[in-house]
Enzyme design. Structure first.
Site, PDB file in Angstrom:
ATOM      1  NE  ARG A  42      -2.438  -1.081   3.598  1.00 59.41           N
ATOM      2  CZ  ARG A  42      -2.796  -0.683   4.655  1.00 59.41           C
ATOM      3  NH1 ARG A  42      -3.815  -0.801   4.288  1.00 59.41           N
ATOM      4  NH2 ARG A  42      -2.364  -1.871   5.867  1.00 59.41           N
ATOM      5  CG  ASN A  77      -4.111  -4.284   2.910  1.00 58.37           C
ATOM      6  OD1 ASN A  77      -3.513  -4.435   1.725  1.00 58.37           O
ATOM      7  ND2 ASN A  77      -3.319  -4.254   4.143  1.00 58.37           N
TER       8      ASN A  77
END
Ligand SMILES: [Zn+2]
Ligand SMILES: [Zn+2]
Ligand SMILES: [Zn+2]
EC number: 6.2.-.-
Length: 762
Positions: free
Chosen positions: A19, A37
């Site tokens: 990320r 996520n």
């Protein structure tokens, strides 16, 4: 022209710094949107200039963090919106926390640069790490994975570290083990006399001790190593004597690829494994005249080498300028020591000094051992750097399974749907400490992955501690799986296959349902079941387990089978021992089966031949005689001994093909009587066994058996045999499956058990 895309990335993309990577990438391309996520993987939305979006997509695939493995990218176009900023969103499901247990990762290049940069605040800091590297599995106590639930909870981040940790643009954003010399873990050196060195000097003290030829204990990532000079015979001999490890090869660590190449012949695939973030020990062919003590790996063609994988290792190797033995810190077969008190207690009789640190290891994790066969990885011990990454099985099961594995080289396995979470290496489950480690390991992984076990599967051997443990659990369904069926199933499972194959399992020993010890099996098997279609002939094991430790007993058994009382005048230990110990007693033992179990084990046949050839009569580690017979073999020798093939009725009335060693023994004995070298004898045995294996598989296929063969079992760690058997089978048109991601030895058993239980529990 602007464009807005929704992108779903699947694979190993969670808990690997994906990320923050996406965040930095999007920002540098002036894109708006978010990354999150989800239980589907990583979901990204980006909006911006079309060309920039395209470049973003390219770099997403090529520049991702080293740990990430992208298996699939799904892209959909969305209508434009007004979002200009880019953000990292919280997770959108509970699934995330389960996905976050990743293996430990070797120090990355960015951290290495800082480690060597005099102006960096982490210059020479032995615990430097970032989002892309450092400890993971070995420090996680609970999930979700954040600092208070790791062994880093003892260290409070200083303002500088804290700022990095909270800055999405920083490469230490959410790096849970983030630390620096001000706030993080530190080293201690405990010298022989018990005096402690702290601060900047512990490393220097350790290096001095190594240079002086001392053995020192070094606490690393997953446990404590014993380190010493790998070039000095006297030093290596001292380590061996103290560790009670006579001849089993020792792994070494060298500072870089140049040093590896000086010792071994390295192919590109081996190189890739050596430098990979997993940093396993790689077994490679040793160069002639390599500058290393012969005592490191006696009677071996291969050396096990690894590169430094923690900042501490990098410093130690660079400062000392040495080639170091780096072997598990334990006494003989105990589990690797992983605590400071453990080191000071268990290793005092072995180590002269202790280089320790105060970051605790939650889960001990041995180094992984791997090698390359035909350009592909063939793992021997799957542990640090690999565990607990799941392996996708070709079958799923609603119920969660615990597979308890075998006895030697134990691993266990937990399942979640079709995912198999294979544990780190536990070791030989014969002693109490290893068994404790097994039970703790199961509890820990169950807790981490929130697995509520409903099915427990185990070996058929009633005396394995793993079997006893499985049967002691209440409120679960038990599934017993035959040892060699589990071997075959593990190979099928790792290849994502589940159709019937001819499973050729050449192994040391496995409990057979007919009261004999199996280990040279041709099974027609799929994941659900098996039928024994062929085997090696039975040999008596005079003295039971002692025959495993004393290969001359197997040699005698083989001679007796062929020649009866009238032994040929060989100058080998079997004939000598027969004179010395009184043959009639042993002969009678064999005749009446007293303490003389029958085995079809390929490992024991190798033992017998190794002893006859004068290679090894007594062993000091498992498989030694068979390994040394492989090492003795002259691979250029084209000759091959003959084997017979007969048909016997099996238990259920079906016919079983039996490989008869008698012709081989006659040819072997006449070679030996003619003074033939062990290297020739060993090669002819290998080639002969490979040929009869190919013929046997062909006979099974001719009777309607499958056209795919699986090679599995500990004996297929023998690369010479593996190559020969695969060649024989391929010449006959077989598709051949060989292990790659799980070991052919008993370290792979638990995956096979899990796959079999998954099918049987559907
Ligand atoms: Zn790093
Ligand atoms: Zn700090
Ligand atoms: Zn086995």
């Amino acid at each position: 022209m602007e464009q807005r895309l929704k992108i779903i990335v699947r694979g190993v993309v969670q808990g690997v710094g994906f990320r923050p990577f996406v965040y930095r990438l999007a920002r540098s391309h002036d894109l708006g949107g978010y990354v999150a996520n989800t239980d589907q993987g990583v979901t990204i939305e980006v909006q911006g200039e079309k060309a920039r979006v395209a470049e973003f997509l390219d770099r997403l695939r090529t520049d991702h963090p080293p740990l990430a493995e992208i298996t699939d990218v799904e892209i959909a176009e969305l209508p434009l919106n007004s979002r200009k900023a880019f953000s990292i969103e919280g997770s959108t499901s509970v699934g995330e926390e389960e996905a976050l247990v990743t293996p430990d990762v070797a120090t990355c290049d960015d951290c290495l640069r800082e480690l060597r940069d005099q102006d960096d605040r982490r210059y020479r800091y032995p615990f430097i790490n970032c989002t892309n590297c450092g400890p993971r599995f070995t420090i996680i106590a609970h999930l979700p994975y954040d600092r208070p639930r790791t062994t880093m909870r003892a260290f409070r981040m200083c303002p500088a570290c804290d700022a990095e940790y909270h800055d999405p643009a920083d490469r230490r954003f959410h790096a849970q083990p983030n630390a620096c010399p001000v706030c993080g873990p530190s080293l201690t050196y405990v010298a022989e006399d018990g005096s402690e060195v702290r601060g900047a000097d512990p490393l220097a003290a350790a290096v001095d001790a190594l240079r002086a030829g001392k053995v020192i204990a070094v606490k690393g990532l997953g446990g404590v190593h014993l380190a010493c000079d790998a070039r000095r015979d006297d030093v290596v001999a001292r380590l061996r004597a103290r560790k009670d490890r006579e001849e089993k090869p020792l792994a070494i660590m060298v500072s870089g690829m140049e040093e590896v190449e000086a010792l071994c012949e390295v192919c590109p695939e081996e190189r890739a494994l050596l430098v990979s973030p997993r940093r396993p020990i790689v077994l490679m062919r040793k160069r002639q005249g390599a500058e290393i003590s012969d005592l490191v790996a006696p009677h071996q063609k291969y050396l096990g080498v690894m590169l430094p994988y923690t900042p501490l290792h990098h410093l130690l190797l660079r400062d000392s300028g040495m080639v170091l033995i780096m072997t598990s810190g334990n006494r003989s077969e105990e589990p690797i020591v992983h605590t400071n008190p453990g080191a000071l207690d268990r290793l005092t009789s072995i180590a002269d000094g202790f280089l320790l640190h105060d970051r605790e290891i939650e889960t001990r994790c041995d180094d992984s051992v791997t090698r390359v066969w035909r350009g592909k990885e063939l793992i021997v011990r799957r542990s640090r750097g690999y565990a607990p990454l799941p392996i996708e099985m070709p079958v799923g099961c609603d119920r969660s399974i615990l597979a308890c594995g075998g006895e030697l080289k134990n691993t266990f396995c937990l399942t979640r749907g079709s995912e198999a979470i294979l544990s780190h290496h536990i070791g030989d489950l014969k002693e109490e400490p290893a068994f404790d480690s097994f039970v703790q390991g199961i509890e820990h992984l169950r807790r981490l992955f929130h697995i509520d076990v409903q099915v427990v599967t185990h070996d058929l051997h009633p005396d394995y501690l793993s079997t006893r443990y499985a049967l002691s659990l209440e409120g679960v369904r038990n599934v017993g799986v035959q040892h060699h069926h589990a071997h075959v199933a593990s190979c099928l499972a790792e290849h994502g296959r589940d159709e019937p194959v001819i499973g050729i399992s050449f192994d040391g020993a496995g409990y057979g349902p007919d009261g004999t010890i199996w280990g040279g099996e041709f099974l027609i098997a799929d994941l659900g079941g098996y039928e024994r279609a062929g085997r090696l002939a039975h040999l008596s094991m005079p003295g039971g387990d002692r025959a495993t430790e004393e290969p001359w007993r197997m040699a005698l058994s083989l001679l007796y089978r062929v020649f009866g009382e009238d032994l040929p005048p060989l100058r080998c230990a079997a004939v000598r021992e027969r004179e010395r110990r009184g043959w009639p007693v042993l002969a009678r033992m064999i005749d009446v089966g007293l303490r003389t179990p029958l085995t079809s084990s390929a490992g024991r046949l190798f033992d017998a031949v190794a002893s006859l050839a004068g290679v090894r009569d007594y062993i000091s580690y498992e498989g030694q005689a068979a390994i040394e017979l492989e090492m003795a073999a002259d691979e250029r020798e084209p000759g091959a001994y003959s084997f017979g093939l007969s048909v016997e009725p099996g238990e259920d009335g079906k016919e079983v093909l039996v490989v008869d060693p008698e012709p081989m023994v006659h040819e072997l004995v006449s070679d030996l009587l003619a003074g033939q070298e062990a290297s020739i004898v060993a090669a002819r045995f290998h080639r002969g066994l490979a040929q009869i294996t190919g013929q046997t598989a062909q006979r099974i296929r001719d009777r309607g058996g499958p056209g795919t063969a699986v090679l599995t079992g500990g004996v297929f760690q023998n690369m010479f045999l593996c190559e020969l058997v695969a060649g024989e089978l391929e010449e006959r048109g077989f598709e051949v499956l060989v292990h790659s991601r799980v070991p052919p030895n008993d370290g792979g058993i638990s995956l096979g058990q899990a796959a079999v239980a998954a099918v049987r529990s559907r």
